[in-house]
Design a protein around this motif. Structure first.
Motif, PDB file in Angstrom:
ATOM      1  N   LEU B  68       5.264  -9.243  -7.095  1.00  0.00           N
ATOM      2  CA  LEU B  68       5.652  -8.931  -8.467  1.00  0.00           C
ATOM      3  C   LEU B  68       7.086  -8.420  -8.489  1.00  0.00           C
ATOM      4  O   LEU B  68       7.567  -7.881  -7.480  1.00  0.00           O
ATOM      5  N   GLU B  70       8.445  -5.802  -9.650  1.00  0.00           N
ATOM      6  CA  GLU B  70       8.676  -4.365  -9.440  1.00  0.00           C
ATOM      7  C   GLU B  70       8.258  -3.879  -8.063  1.00  0.00           C
ATOM      8  O   GLU B  70       8.407  -2.704  -7.746  1.00  0.00           O
ATOM      9  N   ASN B 197      -2.668  -7.935  -6.496  1.00  0.00           N
ATOM     10  CA  ASN B 197      -1.582  -6.964  -6.359  1.00  0.00           C
ATOM     11  C   ASN B 197      -1.126  -6.411  -7.705  1.00  0.00           C
ATOM     12  O   ASN B 197      -0.353  -5.461  -7.751  1.00  0.00           O
ATOM     13  N   ALA B 198      -1.617  -6.979  -8.808  1.00  0.00           N
ATOM     14  CA  ALA B 198      -1.384  -6.364 -10.121  1.00  0.00           C
ATOM     15  C   ALA B 198      -2.434  -5.293 -10.393  1.00  0.00           C
ATOM     16  O   ALA B 198      -2.238  -4.430 -11.242  1.00  0.00           O
ATOM     17  N   VAL B 200      -4.172  -3.527  -7.721  1.00  0.00           N
ATOM     18  CA  VAL B 200      -4.004  -2.479  -6.720  1.00  0.00           C
ATOM     19  C   VAL B 200      -2.528  -2.457  -6.323  1.00  0.00           C
ATOM     20  O   VAL B 200      -2.044  -3.367  -5.656  1.00  0.00           O
ATOM     21  N   GLY B 201      -1.844  -1.430  -6.796  1.00  0.00           N
ATOM     22  CA  GLY B 201      -0.405  -1.367  -6.583  1.00  0.00           C
ATOM     23  C   GLY B 201      -0.043  -1.131  -5.129  1.00  0.00           C
ATOM     24  O   GLY B 201      -0.715  -0.395  -4.413  1.00  0.00           O
ATOM     25  N   THR B 203       2.839   0.302  -2.613  1.00  0.00           N
ATOM     26  CA  THR B 203       3.942   1.251  -2.670  1.00  0.00           C
ATOM     27  C   THR B 203       4.765   1.163  -1.397  1.00  0.00           C
ATOM     28  O   THR B 203       4.340   0.543  -0.420  1.00  0.00           O
ATOM     29  N   GLN B 206       2.859   2.536   1.264  1.00  0.00           N
ATOM     30  CA  GLN B 206       1.703   1.735   1.651  1.00  0.00           C
ATOM     31  C   GLN B 206       1.981   0.266   1.325  1.00  0.00           C
ATOM     32  O   GLN B 206       1.364  -0.332   0.442  1.00  0.00           O
ATOM     33  N   GLY B 209      -0.755  -2.488   1.072  1.00  0.00           N
ATOM     34  CA  GLY B 209      -1.623  -2.494  -0.093  1.00  0.00           C
ATOM     35  C   GLY B 209      -2.946  -3.171   0.197  1.00  0.00           C
ATOM     36  O   GLY B 209      -3.537  -3.023   1.249  1.00  0.00           O
ATOM     37  N   ILE B 210      -3.390  -3.942  -0.746  1.00  0.00           N
ATOM     38  CA  ILE B 210      -4.641  -4.679  -0.589  1.00  0.00           C
ATOM     39  C   ILE B 210      -4.430  -6.031  -1.246  1.00  0.00           C
ATOM     40  O   ILE B 210      -4.180  -6.113  -2.432  1.00  0.00           O
TER      41      ILE B 210
END
Lengths: 209, 230
Positions: B68, B70, B197-198, B200-201, B203, B206, B209-210
């Protein structure tokens, strides 16, 4: 082989009512008969214009609605004459993985009756040409929770508007995430990431025109 | 609940409780009477080969997430990320085997087991479904369709874009009603995007992520419009 009809189901059920003893044996057959009922289609096939009917989805997309509750506005401009038959919505909340415990509450609430597609986490309303509001308290236009006025795709909240090309549908939406969980607004990174409101439409143009 | 669903429920109960099957049958008769009083279901018009009702399945397997905008550049996000309303994935095509009337569409997504770099399981499919708030995992992916590669039929009038399948299509139990006719060899194109990924963000702390891959599909229900001979 001909299709199973409602008359077949009726005849079988009648024989079960007439003979409760036989009904024990026929119960499984009744289930199979109902499951094999032909899909309804005559209405579709015999209607005058289905070349491109019920094909369109007019939609608005709200990204990253903040947690203040202030509304955002999006506009749909119709490209053609359409019959708007229903409205649906889907929200996606983004939560960092470390807040899984918090985010799982949202999903569990949806499963437990809060409403599919997280429709309980936002307010929404709409008007045509930004003039005639349809979601009101009788005096003024207000917003309502998505779960109350939109469908979830499994069912589409019925609408029945015939709109002309170049007319507009104005949609306003606001996040209610802060009402649902104080933790959500205190934890960085938790946000109503995406909200889409979709209007399922039929095109009114006749074939060949 | 519509009449069909009610009949199905009653018949299911009768089959599971045969001792009371005749009681359920009475309710079935009442239900059919009420249905007919409302005008009943439209009768099948003569002359069509309806027995050949078909399912046109357009699917994508092992679909990965796309970064994404961001997300941290380190994981492919940033200015080069792909806006959530679109995708870099190609359209998957399905060709119509006969002249047909498309009368409904449903969708589903099934996440694949999430493994770490060592091949050990992090989350299984059941656990991954916990991230879905829609039936059949339809909020785990977005979709968009076209006909013969031409018009994108989801739009705000100015731009075409993708929406979560949960707001675009129904389920097998309750498909979205459609009504459009296609000729043999015309194509339906569908493109999909994995939305994990939208949901479960990821960072910077991390970045992994997932991001499981998913198997997803839209299923278009079609009626064979060829006429019976004679």
């Amino acid at each position: 082989m001909r299709d199973t009809t409602l008359d077949d189901v009726e005849a079988l059920a009648q024989s079960m009512v007439n003979s409760p003893a036989a009904a024990v044996q026929l119960a499984g057959q009744l289930q199979a008969t109902v499951q094999s009922l032909a899909v309804p289609r005559a209405e579709l096939v015999t209607r005058p214009a289905f070349e491109r009917a019920a094909l369109w989805t007019y939609a608005v997309s709200f990204e990253q609605l903040d947690n203040s509750g202030d509304p955002s506005t999006k506009v749909i401009e119709l490209q053609r004459d359409v019959h708007v038959r229903g409205v649906n919505a889907c929200a996606i909340v983004q939560t960092p993985l470390e807040n899984f415990e918090l985010s799982s509450v949202f999903w569990l609430t949806s499963q437990a009756g809060g409403g599919k597609n997280l429709r309980w986490l936002f307010d929404v309303n709409w008007s045509i040409d930004d003039e005639r509001g349809f979601i009101t308290n009788g005096i003024a236009e207000i917003r309502a929770r998505g779960v109350a006025i939109t469908g979830d795709g499994e069912f589409s909240a019925p609408l029945d508007w015939r709109l002309q090309r170049n007319q507009t549908i104005v949609v306003r939406a606001a996040s209610r995430l802060a009402d649902a969980s104080a933790d959500a607004v205190e934890e960085p990174g938790t946000i109503l990431r995406w909200l889409t409101v979709t209007f399922w439409c039929e095109e009114l143009r006749q074939p060949g025109t | 609940m519509d009449h069909r669903a009610t009949l199905s429920t009653l018949a299911h109960h009768a089959a599971n409780d045969p001792a009371h099957a005749s009681v359920y049958a009475r309710v079935v008769l009442d239900q059919i009477a009420a249905w007919k009083a409302e005008g009943g279901e439209p009768q099948t018009p003569p002359g069509y080969l309806y027995a050949g009702a078909r399912s046109i399945v357009v699917r994508a397997d092992r679909l990965a997430v796309e970064p994404l905008p961001e997300e941290p550049p380190a994981i492919g996000g940033g200015p080069g990320g792909v806006a959530i309303t679109t995708t870099g994935n190609d359209f998957v095509q399905a060709k119509m085997p006969v002249d047909a009337l498309i009368y409904g569409v449903s969708g589903y997504a099934i996440p694949n087991v999430l493994l770490n770099d060592n091949g050990a399981q992090i989350l299984d499919t059941g656990e991954l479904f916990a991230f879905s708030a829609a039936s059949d995992g339809r909020d785990l992916f977005s979709a968009q369709w076209n006909v013969d590669g031409e018009t994108q039929f989801t739009t705000d009038g100015t731009n075409s874009f993708m929406t979560p399948a949960a707001a675009l299509v129904g389920t097998r139990l309750r498909p979205r009603a459609l009504a459009w006719k296609l000729k043999r060899d015309q194509t339906i194109g569908v493109r999909f995007r994995n939305l994990y990924n939208a949901i479960v963000g990821r960072t910077e702390e991390q970045p992994d992520g997932i991001a499981p891959t998913i198997n997803c599909a839209l299923v278009f229900y079609a009626l064979d419009l060829r006429r019976l001979e004679g």
